[in-house]
Motif scaffolding. Structure first.
Motif, short mmCIF file in Angstrom:
data_model
loop_
_atom_site.label_atom_id
_atom_site.label_comp_id
_atom_site.label_asym_id
_atom_site.label_seq_id
_atom_site.Cartn_x
_atom_site.Cartn_y
_atom_site.Cartn_z
N SER A 141 -7.46 18.39 34.96
CA SER A 141 -7.28 18.20 33.52
C SER A 141 -8.63 17.96 32.86
CB SER A 141 -6.37 16.99 33.25
OG SER A 141 -7.03 15.80 33.65
N LEU A 142 -8.61 18.06 31.55
CA LEU A 142 -9.82 17.77 30.79
C LEU A 142 -10.19 16.30 30.93
CD1 LEU A 142 -12.05 18.68 28.87
CD2 LEU A 142 -10.46 18.34 26.96
N ASP A 143 -9.20 15.42 30.96
CA ASP A 143 -9.48 13.99 31.12
C ASP A 143 -10.17 13.70 32.45
OD1 ASP A 143 -8.53 13.09 28.63
OD2 ASP A 143 -6.46 13.08 29.36
N GLN A 144 -9.76 14.37 33.49
CA GLN A 144 -10.41 14.19 34.79
C GLN A 144 -11.87 14.65 34.71
OE1 GLN A 144 -9.11 16.73 38.03
NE2 GLN A 144 -9.60 15.15 39.55
N ALA A 145 -12.12 15.75 34.02
CA ALA A 145 -13.48 16.25 33.85
C ALA A 145 -14.32 15.27 33.02
CB ALA A 145 -13.46 17.63 33.18
N PHE A 146 -13.71 14.72 31.96
CA PHE A 146 -14.41 13.71 31.13
C PHE A 146 -14.88 12.54 31.99
CE2 PHE A 146 -11.94 14.69 26.95
CZ PHE A 146 -12.87 15.65 26.59
N GLU A 147 -13.99 12.04 32.83
CA GLU A 147 -14.33 10.89 33.66
C GLU A 147 -15.41 11.24 34.67
OE1 GLU A 147 -13.36 7.75 33.11
OE2 GLU A 147 -12.35 8.61 31.36
N HIS A 181 -17.75 13.41 34.46
CA HIS A 181 -19.04 13.66 33.81
C HIS A 181 -19.45 12.55 32.86
CE1 HIS A 181 -19.87 17.75 35.29
NE2 HIS A 181 -18.56 17.76 35.46
N ARG A 182 -18.65 11.49 32.81
CA ARG A 182 -18.95 10.32 31.97
C ARG A 182 -19.20 10.68 30.51
NH1 ARG A 182 -22.65 8.04 36.66
NH2 ARG A 182 -21.04 7.01 37.86
N ILE A 183 -18.31 11.50 29.99
CA ILE A 183 -18.41 11.90 28.58
C ILE A 183 -17.98 10.72 27.71
CG2 ILE A 183 -17.57 13.52 26.81
CD1 ILE A 183 -19.28 14.88 28.98
N PRO A 184 -18.79 10.32 26.73
CA PRO A 184 -18.44 9.17 25.89
C PRO A 184 -17.11 9.37 25.15
CG PRO A 184 -20.71 9.82 25.51
CD PRO A 184 -20.08 10.89 26.36
N ALA A 201 -23.04 20.22 38.39
CA ALA A 201 -23.65 18.89 38.40
C ALA A 201 -23.95 18.39 37.00
CB ALA A 201 -24.93 18.91 39.23
N SER A 202 -24.20 19.30 36.05
CA SER A 202 -24.65 18.86 34.73
C SER A 202 -23.68 19.09 33.58
CB SER A 202 -25.99 19.52 34.40
OG SER A 202 -25.86 20.92 34.41
N HIS A 234 -21.55 19.60 27.67
CA HIS A 234 -22.55 18.65 28.15
C HIS A 234 -22.26 17.28 27.55
CE1 HIS A 234 -25.40 21.71 29.81
NE2 HIS A 234 -24.73 22.48 28.97
N TYR A 235 -23.01 16.30 27.95
CA TYR A 235 -22.86 14.92 27.45
C TYR A 235 -22.92 14.89 25.92
CZ TYR A 235 -24.00 9.97 26.70
OH TYR A 235 -24.02 8.68 26.28
#
Length: 155
Positions: free
Chosen positions: A31-37, A39-42, A65-66, A82-83
């Motif tokens: 999921s997108l939420d899993q990807a957010f976590e 990659h530590r997306i604010p 990785a990025s 990206h972040y």
């Protein structure tokens, strides 16, 4: 108003990633939420990103990785999340349709556009964040501003 900001938001790493893509493995996200976590997306950036992937018709997410790769269901260019920014929009109009305050900029990826997120690591260079000046007081003897260590010009 459209800003050409690829100098501020360099995605030259995207070009480097292309060269290394075959050598590195991508992680598949459920999921997108899993990807957010991962990659530590604010949190402050997530609403805008959710609107972007909904607009683009994204069907699946992978990650390097990025950045997060959001794969469109129509086979169009992937959004690279990206972040502090996302690129891969087909036009400035597509990117600008995400809402007020979104100012698209040309991506280094050929014929694609990007947007900045509310929280990003380049805000100070872009003029988004201002340096805070602290008031340390004024010396009553020499009338100069105290230094952070509490001294002044007459000591």
């Amino acid at each position: 108003m459209m800003n050409e900001r690829s100098d501020i938001y360099p995605d030259f790493e995207d070009e480097q990633d292309k060269a290394c893509e075959d050598a590195t493995s991508e992680r598949e996200y459920a999921s997108l939420d899993q990807a957010f976590e991962a990659h530590r997306i604010p949190m402050e950036n997530r609403d805008l990103i959710r609107r972007a992937v909904a607009l683009a018709g994204v069907e699946r997410y992978t990650g390097t990785a990025s950045y997060i790769k959001a794969h469109r269901n129509d086979g169009g260019p992937t959004l690279r999340i990206h972040y502090g920014y996302t690129n891969g929009f087909r036009s400035a109009d597509e990117a600008a349709s995400l809402g007020d305050g979104v100012q698209p900029w040309r991506s280094a990826r050929t014929k694609l556009w990007g947007i900045s997120h509310p929280v990003n690591r380049t805000s100070s260079r872009a003029g988004g964040q201002k340096q805070v000046r602290r008031d340390y007081g004024v010396c009553p003897e020499c009338f100069t501003t105290y230094h952070p260590n509490g001294t002044c010009g007459c000591v």
